[in-house]
Design a protein around this motif. Structure first.
Motif, short mmCIF file in Angstrom:
data_model
loop_
_atom_site.label_atom_id
_atom_site.label_comp_id
_atom_site.label_asym_id
_atom_site.label_seq_id
_atom_site.Cartn_x
_atom_site.Cartn_y
_atom_site.Cartn_z
N UNK A 189 0.85 -1.19 0.00
CA UNK A 189 0.00 0.00 0.00
C UNK A 189 0.89 1.23 0.00
N UNK A 190 0.27 2.38 -0.29
CA UNK A 190 0.95 3.67 -0.17
C UNK A 190 0.40 4.38 1.06
N UNK A 191 1.28 4.81 1.99
CA UNK A 191 0.80 5.51 3.19
C UNK A 191 0.08 6.80 2.84
N UNK A 192 -0.96 7.10 3.63
CA UNK A 192 -1.72 8.33 3.46
C UNK A 192 -2.00 8.94 4.83
N UNK A 193 -2.18 10.26 4.87
CA UNK A 193 -2.52 10.92 6.13
C UNK A 193 -4.01 10.80 6.44
N UNK A 252 -2.20 -0.70 -3.35
CA UNK A 252 -1.70 -0.84 -4.71
C UNK A 252 -2.32 -2.03 -5.43
N UNK A 253 -2.89 -2.97 -4.64
CA UNK A 253 -3.52 -4.17 -5.21
C UNK A 253 -2.56 -4.96 -6.11
N UNK A 254 -1.29 -4.87 -5.81
CA UNK A 254 -0.27 -5.58 -6.58
C UNK A 254 0.08 -6.90 -5.90
N UNK A 255 0.94 -7.67 -6.50
CA UNK A 255 1.44 -8.91 -5.90
C UNK A 255 2.85 -9.15 -6.41
N UNK A 299 -2.70 -1.78 -9.50
CA UNK A 299 -3.89 -1.45 -10.26
C UNK A 299 -4.93 -0.79 -9.37
N UNK A 300 -5.96 -0.26 -10.01
CA UNK A 300 -7.02 0.47 -9.31
C UNK A 300 -7.77 -0.41 -8.33
N UNK A 325 -0.78 -12.76 -14.92
CA UNK A 325 -1.13 -11.82 -13.87
C UNK A 325 -2.56 -11.33 -13.94
N UNK A 326 -3.34 -11.85 -14.87
CA UNK A 326 -4.72 -11.44 -15.00
C UNK A 326 -5.57 -12.03 -13.87
#
Length: 537
Positions: free
Chosen positions: A283-287, A295-298, A319-320, A356-357
């Motif tokens: 994930x990307x940190x947010x305030x 990020x929904x990545x692997x 991805x979104x 990766x689909x």
């Protein structure tokens, strides 16, 4: 006749005009008469250590006198008496020079000392599990001076630069429970520290005592020789959240190995059958809440025992992630590492390991939490990867908005046929199915949490239930009916059967660890300090 009337009116107006002009001329003459005396007052102005004598006309204000004396005033200077005061003869005016100074001080915030009782340690033994460190406070002070003398101090701003970190001491207390033999290695998270039980419940040793394990990831490798876990990095919003580590359990002197992966909230796990290979999603940190954007990545990374990265592959690009992609995606490997399932708030499916689909299998009505979190269905594979157990969101009869329904069913998806079978109705949104090891005849059991109230939604408690793989022989075993229920959690099966040939379940109940018999419900409490957060076996 009309002419006579007009003439009289004009004469009357002109006469009145002359009278007004004559009166004005008389007043003007009187005011200009040099014989009229103007009274002057003598006043004194005290400024900058000097006393100035000044002649001013009667009716002069303090402000007028200051201006006539040519005394320049700064913005903070003040007058005694005030500037609007009308002066009297012989009166004194004081000009008070005022200035302010802003001073920044660094204050030390001493750390606190905390003591935690732990019956995992020998009695009366003390261990420092977190060293204390002082904090720092930046304080801005406004100092006010009048004629060079300090008259007041006030705090205008305070900013904590560094938060104090408490010293935490762990003190061993007497173990109230008789040790019992257990198969395999049982690891648990207690007070931010990792511990190991091996051989019997009395044989315990600390693994990581830094006090900073956050419990996001806490997983044994398939061969039970390594522990994968995350550690907190920062408590400041928007900063790095955590980092990923592993530890060799076969070496009592081994130190944790930094895997150089960070910001892992939902998923990180070992890849079955591939040694020290780990997959994780970031994930990307947010305030802003919840504190991240997924990020929904692997990513798949293969490590050496010392933590050197041997190979890295991105299985799923960032991805979104759909309508609820901000929260994140969950993944689950089949026991043989052949299939990888994924779950999002509105879908369960399979990951194509070549491309990766993401291939959707089950469409799910997302649950409307009305808050800053999202519900994601749990995933559990059968030993032969033919069945994927998960949760589906069931509609409530007569309710228009299906997304707010409090009903959730435990279901099984048959991979080969693509059939979805509802096994337990209204089991609860946090049922967390967990599959047992396979018996010699190929059968297995499924443990799950069954909500005490079928309409509890995202609150309430659960009872541990066990059933056969097809949903038969379903019974609730722990805790006893009428007792306080379980908090949502993923229970753990023992990797091998006990001496009676039966597997056990490790369950956290009221922050203590219990071993539960899946048929009789007999529960053996093995910890008593009330600090248990996670467990794996």
């Amino acid at each position: 006749m009309r002419f006579l009337t007009s003439f009289r009116s004009t004469l009357r107006i002109n006469l009145m005009g002359w009278i007004v002009l004559l009166f004005g001329w008389i007043l003007s003459a009187c005011s200009l008469n040099p014989g009229t005396p103007v009274e002057n007052y003598t006043v004194q102005i005290v400024v900058d250590g000097q006393a100035l004598s000044l002649q001013v006309p009667a009716g002069t204000t303090v402000q007028n006198a200051i201006e006539k004396a040519g005394v320049a005033l700064e913005a903070l200077d003040r007058l005694e008496p005030p500037g609007y005061t009308v002066l009297k003869n012989g009166e004194s005016v004081r000009v008070i020079r005022v200035r302010e100074e802003l001073k920044v001080e660094e204050i030390t915030i001493p750390f606190d000392s905390q003591t935690v009782q732990n019956e995992s340690l020998p009695e009366n033994r003390t261990m420092i599990i977190q060293a204390g460190s002082n904090g720092k406070l930046e304080r801005t002070i406004r100092i006010l001076y009048e004629d060079g003398q300090e008259v007041s101090r006030s705090v205008v701003k305070e900013v904590r630069i560094v938060e104090p970190r408490p010293e935490i001491k762990m003190v061993g207390v007497q173990r109230p429970f008789t040790p019992t033999s257990i198969p395999g290695r049982l690891v648990y998270l207690s007070g931010g520290n990792a511990w190991l039980m091996e051989g019997n419940t009395g044989n315990r040793r600390p693994l990581v005592t830094s006090g900073d394990l956050d419990g996001r990831i806490f997983s044994l490798s398939p061969n039970k020789e390594w522990l994968l876990f995350t550690r907190r990095s920062s408590t400041e919003p928007g900063k790095e959240i955590n980092t990923l580590w592993m530890l060799n359990l076969t070496d009592s002197e081994a130190q944790p190995v930094n895997l150089r992966a960070k910001n892992i909230i939902h998923f990180a796990d070992w890849v079955p059958g591939q040694g020290l290979s780990i997959t994780y999603s970031t994930v990307e940190p947010r305030t802003t809440a919840p504190g991240w954007q997924a990020n929904n990545d692997l990513v798949l990374t293969r490590y050496s025992p010392s933590g050197i990265i041997l190979e890295t592959t991105t299985l799923v690009e960032a991805n979104y992630g759909g309508a609820f992609g901000w929260w994140g995606t969950q993944f689950a490997w089949s026991p043989d590492g052949a299939l990888l399932a994924y779950a999002q708030p509105n879908v369960v499916g399979l990951v194509n390991l070549e491309t990766g689909e993401l291939t959707p299998l089950i469409k799910i009505t997302p649950y409307q939490t009305r808050s800053d979190w999202a519900w994601v269905p749990a995933l559990a594979w059968s030993p032969n990867h033919q069945v994927l157990y998960t949760l589906t969101h069931a509609p409530r009869p007569g309710q228009d908005n299906a997304e707010t329904s409090p009903y959730f069913d435990l279901s099984a998806y048959i991979v080969n046929s693509g059939t979805l079978i509802k096994i337990v109705e209204k089991s609860g949104m946090f049922s967390y199915p967990v599959v047992s090891p396979r018996n010699t005849d190929g059968s297995y059991q499924v443990a799950y949490l069954n909500n005490i109230s079928s309409e509890q939604g995202d609150s309430g408690r659960y009872r541990l239930a066990v059933m056969d793989r097809d949903g038969s022989n379903n019974q609730q075993v722990f805790p006893e009916e009428g007792k306080l229920g379980l908090d949502p959690q993923e229970v753990v099966w023992s990797p091998e059967p006990f001496e009676d040939g039966t597997y056990r379940l490790a369950v956290i109940y009221q922050k203590n660890l219990f071993l539960v018999h899946p048929q009789t419900g007999e529960a053996l409490q093995i910890t008593g300090d009330g600090l248990i957060e996670k467990v794996d076996w």
